[in-house]
Design an enzyme around this catalytic site. Structure first.
Site, PDB file in Angstrom:
ATOM      1  N   ASP A 114       6.652 -47.280  44.494  1.00  0.00           N
ATOM      2  CA  ASP A 114       6.294 -48.530  45.066  1.00  0.00           C
ATOM      3  C   ASP A 114       5.061 -48.207  46.381  1.00  0.00           C
ATOM      4  O   ASP A 114       5.288 -47.222  47.007  1.00  0.00           O
ATOM      5  CB  ASP A 114       7.256 -49.308  46.007  1.00  0.00           C
ATOM      6  CG  ASP A 114       7.156 -50.507  46.619  1.00  0.00           C
ATOM      7  OD1 ASP A 114       6.017 -51.072  46.285  1.00  0.00           O
ATOM      8  OD2 ASP A 114       7.724 -50.949  47.433  1.00  0.00           O
ATOM      9  N   CYS A 151       8.825 -55.439  38.823  1.00  0.00           N
ATOM     10  CA  CYS A 151       9.482 -54.372  39.788  1.00  0.00           C
ATOM     11  C   CYS A 151      10.198 -55.015  40.498  1.00  0.00           C
ATOM     12  O   CYS A 151      11.182 -55.837  40.009  1.00  0.00           O
ATOM     13  CB  CYS A 151       8.038 -54.243  40.907  1.00  0.00           C
ATOM     14  SG  CYS A 151       7.243 -55.638  41.227  1.00  0.00           S
ATOM     15  N   VAL A 152      10.423 -54.595  41.847  1.00  0.00           N
ATOM     16  CA  VAL A 152      11.665 -55.195  42.695  1.00  0.00           C
ATOM     17  C   VAL A 152      11.440 -56.824  42.858  1.00  0.00           C
ATOM     18  O   VAL A 152      12.146 -57.524  42.811  1.00  0.00           O
ATOM     19  CB  VAL A 152      11.977 -54.309  43.893  1.00  0.00           C
ATOM     20  CG1 VAL A 152      12.797 -54.807  44.812  1.00  0.00           C
ATOM     21  CG2 VAL A 152      12.215 -52.909  43.676  1.00  0.00           C
ATOM     22  N   GLY A 154       8.347 -58.324  42.217  1.00  0.00           N
ATOM     23  CA  GLY A 154       7.381 -58.854  41.383  1.00  0.00           C
ATOM     24  C   GLY A 154       6.131 -59.042  42.090  1.00  0.00           C
ATOM     25  O   GLY A 154       5.337 -60.468  41.696  1.00  0.00           O
ATOM     26  N   LEU A 155       5.847 -58.661  43.018  1.00  0.00           N
ATOM     27  CA  LEU A 155       4.506 -58.977  43.992  1.00  0.00           C
ATOM     28  C   LEU A 155       3.628 -57.779  43.950  1.00  0.00           C
ATOM     29  O   LEU A 155       2.411 -58.052  44.421  1.00  0.00           O
ATOM     30  CB  LEU A 155       5.119 -59.625  45.378  1.00  0.00           C
ATOM     31  CG  LEU A 155       5.578 -60.601  45.500  1.00  0.00           C
ATOM     32  CD1 LEU A 155       6.260 -60.897  47.074  1.00  0.00           C
ATOM     33  CD2 LEU A 155       5.052 -61.993  45.138  1.00  0.00           C
ATOM     34  N   GLY A 156       4.203 -56.502  43.465  1.00  0.00           N
ATOM     35  CA  GLY A 156       3.041 -55.394  43.630  1.00  0.00           C
ATOM     36  C   GLY A 156       2.801 -54.645  42.355  1.00  0.00           C
ATOM     37  O   GLY A 156       1.944 -55.176  41.540  1.00  0.00           O
ATOM     38  N   ARG A 157       3.845 -53.769  41.801  1.00  0.00           N
ATOM     39  CA  ARG A 157       3.682 -53.037  40.848  1.00  0.00           C
ATOM     40  C   ARG A 157       3.505 -53.666  39.399  1.00  0.00           C
ATOM     41  O   ARG A 157       2.335 -53.523  38.738  1.00  0.00           O
ATOM     42  CB  ARG A 157       4.599 -51.872  40.716  1.00  0.00           C
ATOM     43  CG  ARG A 157       4.781 -50.780  41.697  1.00  0.00           C
ATOM     44  CD  ARG A 157       5.946 -50.016  41.778  1.00  0.00           C
ATOM     45  NE  ARG A 157       7.013 -50.733  42.376  1.00  0.00           N
ATOM     46  CZ  ARG A 157       8.178 -50.171  42.493  1.00  0.00           C
ATOM     47  NH1 ARG A 157       8.533 -48.952  42.171  1.00  0.00           N
ATOM     48  NH2 ARG A 157       9.143 -50.937  43.322  1.00  0.00           N
TER      49      ARG A 157
END
Length: 217
Positions: A114, A151-152, A154-157
């Site tokens: 992350d 991802c965890v 759903g906002l980054g990776r």
């Protein structure tokens, strides 16, 4: 001021205006979920899956947060709704792949830390999957396939991988790709990730550029 600078200013302004609302909403949402868990309340999806699609192309992406064992069946229901053929997990496992397999969905493990940009190995596997699923393989039903990525939160990776697919296969400007994703998934892609995308160089050589559907979780 260049067109890209104007787009970036727009992104920064929109981000500042929504940050407080997102933080307030996130706190209320997690508090509510915690209370429901404690009281044995209804099982819910963490955040609504977001479909990213480009008109006139086969590219379709559904961005989601990470399912848990107790709500995985709800995510599978959403995947069926969007004809998801593949789920890409870019974080640590939070559920078993067994139920996905039983639902006829392939799980692809492409984790990376992350807050970091995706390494070459993840990029290569991701771009190969997008190319194969949307520009090579045809489904038996004839309907458009969808790739789910999560991802965890759903906002980054996960959104970063979707943006890269848009840059590679739709030849989108990086800022345009981020604008499109943020339009549908508020709070996606932070400034560090935006900087990475702005300097990203197209690398995929196998071609493509047609119509597809991906789901990012």
């Amino acid at each position: 001021m260049t067109s890209r600078d104007k787009k970036r200013d727009y992104l920064n302004c929109a981000k500042q205006k929504t940050n407080k609302r997102e933080n307030d909403f996130g706190s209320k949402q997690h508090t509510g979920l915690d209370k429901m868990k404690e009281s044995g309340g209804p099982i819910m999806i963490g955040s609504k899956p977001t479909l990213i699609a480009v008109d006139g192309t086969p590219l379709r992406f559904l961005i989601m947060d990470a399912p848990r064992p107790n709500n995985l069946h709800l995510y599978i229901k959403e995947c069926k709704r969007y004809n998801v053929t593949d789920v890409v997990r870019v974080c640590e496992p939070t559920y078993s792949k067994t139920d996905l397999i039983h639902a006829g969905i392939q799980l692809h493990e492409m984790p990376y830390p992350d807050g970091h940009s995706p390494p070459d190995e993840v990029l290569d596997r991701w771009l190969d999957l997008v190319h194969e699923r949307f520009f090579v393989t045809t489904t038996a039903s004839g309907s458009s396939p969808t790739i789910a990525v999560h991802c965890v939160a759903g906002l980054g990776r996960a959104p970063v991988l979707v943006a890269i697919a848009l840059i590679e296969f739709q030849k989108m400007d990086p800022v345009e790709a981020v604008v499109l994703i943020r339009k549908h998934r508020r709070g996606a892609i932070n400034d560090k990730q935006l900087n990475f995308l702005e300097t990203y160089q197209r690398r995929y050589k196998k071609g493509g550029g047609g119509s597809t559907c991906c789901i990012v979780m």
